[in-house]
Design an enzyme around this catalytic site. Sequence first.
Site, mmCIF file in Angstrom:
data_model
loop_
_atom_site.group_PDB
_atom_site.id
_atom_site.type_symbol
_atom_site.label_atom_id
_atom_site.label_comp_id
_atom_site.label_asym_id
_atom_site.label_seq_id
_atom_site.Cartn_x
_atom_site.Cartn_y
_atom_site.Cartn_z
ATOM 1 N N ARG A 78 0.463 5.698 14.064
ATOM 2 C CA ARG A 78 1.638 4.836 13.759
ATOM 3 C C ARG A 78 1.576 3.658 14.579
ATOM 4 N NH1 ARG A 78 4.074 7.145 10.018
ATOM 5 N NH2 ARG A 78 4.355 9.492 10.074
ATOM 6 N N ASP A 79 1.655 2.385 13.954
ATOM 7 C CA ASP A 79 1.471 1.100 14.757
ATOM 8 C C ASP A 79 2.643 1.101 15.810
ATOM 9 O OD1 ASP A 79 0.369 -1.795 13.717
ATOM 10 O OD2 ASP A 79 2.105 -1.758 15.267
ATOM 11 N N ASN A 128 -6.723 -7.517 8.834
ATOM 12 C CA ASN A 128 -7.020 -8.767 9.348
ATOM 13 C C ASN A 128 -8.268 -8.712 10.002
ATOM 14 O OD1 ASN A 128 -4.261 -9.732 8.686
ATOM 15 N ND2 ASN A 128 -3.470 -8.321 10.435
ATOM 16 N N GLU A 133 -6.004 -9.127 16.074
ATOM 17 C CA GLU A 133 -5.654 -9.149 17.524
ATOM 18 C C GLU A 133 -6.561 -7.862 18.105
ATOM 19 O OE1 GLU A 133 -1.256 -8.555 17.605
ATOM 20 O OE2 GLU A 133 -1.103 -10.524 16.908
ATOM 21 N N VAL A 134 -6.748 -6.762 17.387
ATOM 22 C CA VAL A 134 -7.452 -5.816 18.058
ATOM 23 C C VAL A 134 -8.855 -5.643 17.511
ATOM 24 C CG1 VAL A 134 -7.460 -3.405 18.572
ATOM 25 C CG2 VAL A 134 -5.185 -4.413 18.621
ATOM 26 N N HIS A 141 -9.536 -1.811 11.677
ATOM 27 C CA HIS A 141 -8.158 -0.956 11.231
ATOM 28 C C HIS A 141 -7.433 -1.666 10.020
ATOM 29 C CE1 HIS A 141 -6.962 -4.375 14.106
ATOM 30 N NE2 HIS A 141 -5.712 -4.478 13.353
ATOM 31 N N HIS A 188 -3.949 -1.599 7.856
ATOM 32 C CA HIS A 188 -2.530 -1.354 7.939
ATOM 33 C C HIS A 188 -2.092 -0.981 6.652
ATOM 34 C CE1 HIS A 188 -1.781 -4.122 11.635
ATOM 35 N NE2 HIS A 188 -2.974 -4.724 10.984
HETATM 36 P P1 DGP Z 1 -4.053 -7.047 13.908
HETATM 37 O O1 DGP Z 1 -3.288 -8.161 14.316
HETATM 38 O O2 DGP Z 1 -4.502 -6.758 12.587
HETATM 39 O O3 DGP Z 1 -5.208 -6.851 14.989
HETATM 40 O O4 DGP Z 1 -3.015 -5.708 14.508
HETATM 41 C C1 DGP Z 1 -3.058 -4.913 15.523
HETATM 42 C C2 DGP Z 1 -1.924 -3.920 15.584
HETATM 43 O O5 DGP Z 1 -2.142 -2.950 16.486
HETATM 44 C C3 DGP Z 1 -0.487 -4.452 15.822
HETATM 45 O O6 DGP Z 1 0.311 -4.351 14.303
HETATM 46 C C4 DGP Z 1 0.135 -3.798 16.911
HETATM 47 C C5 DGP Z 1 -0.767 -2.692 16.830
HETATM 48 N N1 DGP Z 1 -0.927 -2.225 18.284
HETATM 49 C C6 DGP Z 1 -1.404 -2.915 19.246
HETATM 50 N N2 DGP Z 1 -1.517 -2.286 20.465
HETATM 51 C C7 DGP Z 1 -1.304 -0.745 20.027
HETATM 52 C C8 DGP Z 1 -1.280 0.411 20.823
HETATM 53 O O7 DGP Z 1 -1.564 0.277 22.008
HETATM 54 N N3 DGP Z 1 -0.960 1.342 19.959
HETATM 55 C C9 DGP Z 1 -0.550 1.263 18.752
HETATM 56 N N4 DGP Z 1 -0.069 2.442 17.943
HETATM 57 N N5 DGP Z 1 -0.473 0.125 18.052
HETATM 58 C C10 DGP Z 1 -0.920 -0.767 18.605
#
Ligand code: DGP
Length: 125
Positions: free
Chosen positions: A34-35, A96, A104-105, A109, A111
Site C-alpha cells: 500500500r502507498d 511515472n 519520485e522513487v 513502480h 500505481h
Molecule cells: P512516484 O511519484 O510515482 O515516484 O510515486 C512514489 C510513491 O511512493 C508516492 O505515491 C508515495 C510512495 N511512497 C514514498 N515513500 C514510501 C514509503 O516509504 N512506503 C510506501 N509504502 N510508499 C511510499
Amino acid sequence: MGYVYDSENIFAKILRGEIPNNTVLETEHSLAFRDLYPQAPVHVLVIPKGPYVCYDHFAQEASEAEIVDFTRTVGKICTMEGVQAGDGPGWRLISNSGEHGVQEVPHLHVHVLGGRVLGRMLQPA
Ligand code: DGP
C-alpha cells in the site's frame, strides 16, 4: 548513458526489509504494497524485485519471467482489491517515469488506483 540504478532508494530498502511496508501480495519476482500517501481508497504500488529504474528500463531489459510475474501480479491486485473492470467498477494504472513523468522513487513502480471515480487522466502541469 543508460539506466543507473540507485540501490539506496526507498523501495530497494523495502525489498531488503530495512524499512516496513504494508504488503498486499508477494510473488517470486514482484511485491505489491500500500502507498504510504494514498490518493484513492485503493492505492497499491506494484514493484519488481529486480533493480529496474523505471518502466521503460524494465520493458527493455527484464526477463520474460519477470515481466509475466509483474503483469500477473497487477491483475491479481485488481481482483483482490475488487476494482477489476470486467465485473467491477474499474481502476487506473499509472507509472511515472523520469523527469517529465515526475517520478519520485527511482525503482519501477506502478500505481493501482481505484475505489472512486478518478476524474480525468491529466491535470495541467
Ligand atoms: P512516484 O511519484 O510515482 O515516484 O510515486 C512514489 C510513491 O511512493 C508516492 O505515491 C508515495 C510512495 N511512497 C514514498 N515513500 C514510501 C514509503 O516509504 N512506503 C510506501 N509504502 N510508499 C511510499
